[in-house]
Design a protein around this motif. Structure first.
Motif, short mmCIF file in Angstrom:
data_model
loop_
_atom_site.label_atom_id
_atom_site.label_comp_id
_atom_site.label_asym_id
_atom_site.label_seq_id
_atom_site.Cartn_x
_atom_site.Cartn_y
_atom_site.Cartn_z
N ASN A 400 0.85 -1.20 0.00
CA ASN A 400 0.00 0.00 0.00
C ASN A 400 0.89 1.25 0.00
OD1 ASN A 400 -1.75 2.08 0.42
ND2 ASN A 400 -2.96 1.04 2.02
N SER A 402 -0.11 4.18 -1.05
CA SER A 402 -1.01 5.31 -1.35
C SER A 402 -0.51 6.61 -0.71
CB SER A 402 -2.44 4.98 -0.93
OG SER A 402 -2.50 4.87 0.48
N LEU A 437 -3.16 -3.96 -5.90
CA LEU A 437 -3.79 -3.13 -4.87
C LEU A 437 -4.11 -1.73 -5.37
CD1 LEU A 437 -4.35 -3.40 -1.68
CD2 LEU A 437 -2.37 -1.90 -1.46
C1 LIG Z 1 -3.89 2.10 2.10
O1 LIG Z 1 -3.53 2.86 3.24
C2 LIG Z 1 -4.37 3.99 3.46
C3 LIG Z 1 -3.84 4.72 4.67
O2 LIG Z 1 -2.50 5.00 4.54
C4 LIG Z 1 -5.80 3.55 3.69
O3 LIG Z 1 -6.61 4.69 3.82
C5 LIG Z 1 -6.26 2.73 2.52
O4 LIG Z 1 -7.52 2.20 2.79
C6 LIG Z 1 -5.30 1.59 2.24
N1 LIG Z 1 -5.71 0.92 1.02
C7 LIG Z 1 -5.95 -0.37 0.98
C8 LIG Z 1 -6.43 -0.90 -0.34
O5 LIG Z 1 -5.77 -1.11 1.92
#
Ligand SMILES: *[C@@H]1O[C@H](CO)[C@@H](O)[C@H](O)[C@H]1NC(C)=O
Ligand SMILES: *[C@@H]1O[C@H](CO)[C@@H](O)[C@H](O)[C@H]1NC(C)=O
Ligand SMILES: *[C@@H]1O[C@H](CO)[C@@H](O)[C@H](O)[C@H]1NC(C)=O
Ligand SMILES: *[C@@H]1O[C@H](CO)[C@@H](O)[C@H](O)[C@H]1NC(C)=O
Ligand SMILES: *[C@@H]1O[C@H](CO)[C@@H](O)[C@H](O)[C@H]1NC(C)=O
Ligand SMILES: *[C@@H]1O[C@H](CO)[C@@H](O)[C@H](O)[C@H]1NC(C)=O
Ligand SMILES: *[C@@H]1O[C@H](CO)[C@@H](O)[C@H](O)[C@H]1NC(C)=O
Length: 526
Positions: A400, A402, A437
């Motif tokens: 992750n 993001s 992901l």
């Molecule tokens: C990835 O991490 C963020 C927080 O850093 C979270 O909000 C998000 O849901 C996560 N995405 C997944 C697909 O787990």
């Protein structure tokens, strides 16, 4: 002299100009008068800035091939502690006394060292960056964690492992940026991470845990999936024991060479390099019965030896037949992990130092643990134990990204396909998980590109037949500062063979399209 491609020249020009085209900057504050920065959770014990003129960092075999001379540098040692803990962490920050390019670059470590200190600081400030490196409080001994892995009572020093694994990346970046700001009177315009192997794992620590610290991250041969791949590094040793065959390095080399001979030409270019190991189906058993000169004798390749090599390529699997991790690619040298030595006239297994130390200190928690006793079922248990106890600390495989994507960061990862220490297929697996992901290949390519370099060994550390990326950092800088995503990486083949190539972003590979095989223009990414 190899022909350099236009994109490479442009990227290089950009990377060596100042960050914003302004004239290069000069110090605003005397080096000796820098003040201790404020770091949450830490207490600065001392800060010591010294001007060094015409300074030389000497070469160290295996780490810094040639000396770095003529450095004019403000060298700052910051020593900090964490209240209540009797630790002492060294962060070194070096800044050019003249000609700062406006950028900060933190550098990673190697083996069991969190940083290479002067050995990366020298080359980095030579290019105009301000730079930082840290010992994470565990000292500088890349080849052994003996001094810090266990507490005096024999228990695992989890604090030290945490600092080595990730916390030090954070503290070092904050200190490096803050000292740079004080010294030049302005913040670095851009911040970069640059590291390979352990430094590549720390790169991914930054991308996963501290997504706002760096604008650009260069991750070479990242030691991610640590708790799994380090146990997998022990697999060849267990295989030799169980198959009762301990081939010598010259026997192993015959297998590496035979794989290359068989698959080299599949891409239409005979250059000693397997361009795409995935389409190479070399069969080690084909060599059984062959007589080869080895260690001054004539040796016949046995069924057992072929079986060792076959299992090393295949990678570890459990009693259930399920794969536990990847093997090496055909074409990779085998003698680091399948290493042996002759003790009392008998050839015995000699584990690579990383898996050797990881299993003795952290898994067995016994510096005298005898790895030669490990059989298939013991090793299988080690996978589970290593993962359970330490993945949350040192795994560094969270797909992750993001946070990093949101902060606008760019991640350039590269890995040699003939890496004999860290399995390139693990890096591909990570990239595939990020894609699954985060919306697929194209979306991910907007901020994270992976480049697989055919025929290149671990961090290009040993002379390789394949083309080595010439300056991936320059490509990253161009991406971050000019929004020019690298369509490929310029690469060069060393030695008498010579020649320029391109390395393509995964999943593309470089295809020969005709013309001079020494020219990068004869290849395109498909
Ligand atoms: C990835 O991490 C963020 C927080 O850093 C979270 O909000 C998000 O849901 C996560 N995405 C997944 C697909 O787990
Ligand atoms: C400060 O650094 C210089 C050079 O690195 C060293 O010679 C000196 O002993 C240091 N001083 C202190 C007080 O640590
Ligand atoms: C810098 O040091 C080198 C030795 O490393 C020496 O040969 C050279 O003369 C020095 N230059 C100056 C300007 O002092
Ligand atoms: C690691 O850092 C933490 C705080 O961040 C500190 O409590 C601990 O003592 C440190 N340990 C070592 C061995 O450096
Ligand atoms: C190895 O075999 C070759 C050819 O069969 C022979 O000439 C040579 O003497 C042998 N070497 C040794 C060390 O036995
Ligand atoms: C051979 O390797 C073993 C295991 O690493 C080691 O204990 C031994 O000292 C080595 N012997 C020699 C002669 O290098
Ligand atoms: C593997 O080693 C363990 C521990 O030394 C032992 O208990 C077990 O019987 C061994 N298994 C096999 C199949 O040899």
């Amino acid at each position: 002299m190899a022909k350099l491609s236009l994109p490479y020249l442009l990227a290089t020009l950009v990377a060596y100009a100042a960050a914003d085209g302004e004239v290069l900057r000069h110090p605003k504050q005397p080096c000796a008068h820098l003040k201790a920065p404020c770091i949450p959770g830490a207490e600065i014990i001392s800060i010591n800035g010294t001007e060094l003129w015409n300074y030389t960092v000497s070469a160290v075999p295996g780490l810094l091939p040639s000396p770095v001379t003529g450095l004019d540098v403000c060298a700052v040692d910051v020593v900090l502690t964490h209240p209540g803990a009797h630790d002492k962490v060294l962060v070194k920050v070096w800044m050019p006394l003249e000609g700062w390019n406006g950028r900060f670059q933190a550098n990673g470590g190697v083996g069991f060292a969190a940083g290479e200190l002067d050995l990366t600081l020298g080359p980095t400030i030579k290019q105009g960056y301000s730079s930082a490196s840290t010992d994470a409080g565990v000292g500088f001994n890349p080849s052994s964690p003996e001094a810090w892995a266990l507490r005096p009572d024999g228990s695992v020093n989890r604090d030290a492992l945490i600092n080595f694994s990730y916390r030090s990346v954070h503290d070092m970046a904050l200190i490096g940026k803050e000292i740079t700001k004080q010294f030049y009177g302005q913040k670095p315009k851009y911040s970069y991470w640059n590291g390979c192997s352990t430094g590549g794992r720390q790169a991914m620590v930054a991308a996963q845990r501290y997504p706002d610290l760096f604008d650009g991250i260069l991750a070479g041969a990242p030691a991610i999936y640590w708790t799994t791949y380090v146990i997998a590094e022990q697999w060849p040793q267990v295989v030799m024991k169980m198959e009762k065959s301990f081939p010598s390095p010259c026997e192993l080399k015959v297998f590496t060479d035979a794989a290359i001979a068989e698959c080299d030409g599949l891409d239409g270019v005979v250059d000693g390099v397997i361009n795409d190991p995935d389409v190479c189906h070399f069969n080690p058993y084909a060599l059984v019965g062959r007589k080869i000169p080895c260690d001054g004798m004539n040796v016949t390749i046995t069924e057992a030896t072929a079986s060792v090599v076959q299992k090393v390529f295949q990678g570890p699997f459990g009693p259930d037949g399920e794969s536990r991790w990847y093997g090496l690619n055909p074409g990779a040298a085998l003698d680091s992990l399948t290493n042996t030595n002759v003790t009392h006239g008998k050839r015995v297994g000699a584990p690579f130092f990383v898996n050797d130390a990881w299993i003795r200190y952290w898994i067995a928690k016994d510096p005298n643990y005898d790895l030669s006793k490990i059989n298939y079922s013991t090793l299988d248990r080690l996978f589970a134990q290593s993962d359970k106890e330490y993945d949350a600390i040192i795994g560094t495989d969270n797909p992750n990204l993001s946070g990093f994507q949101k902060s606008g960061g760019k991640l350039l990862m590269w890995h040699g396909l003939s890496d004999q220490l860290i399995f390139p297929k693990g890096t591909v697996e990570y990239r595939n998980r990020v894609e699954r992901l985060m919306g697929g290949s194209e979306k991910v390519n907007e901020f994270f590109r992976l480049f697989l370099a055919p025929g290149v060994d671990h961090c290009a550390g040993t002379p390789s037949l394949g083309a080595v990326p010439t300056d991936p950092l320059a490509a990253l800088v161009n991406w971050v500062e000019n929004k020019r995503a690298p369509p490929n990486l310029a690469a060069e083949i060393a030695g008498s063979q010579g020649g320029a190539r391109i390395i393509c972003p995964y999943p593309q590979i470089a295809q020969y399209i005709g013309g001079d095989t020494k020219s990068a223009n004869s290849f395109k990414c498909v």
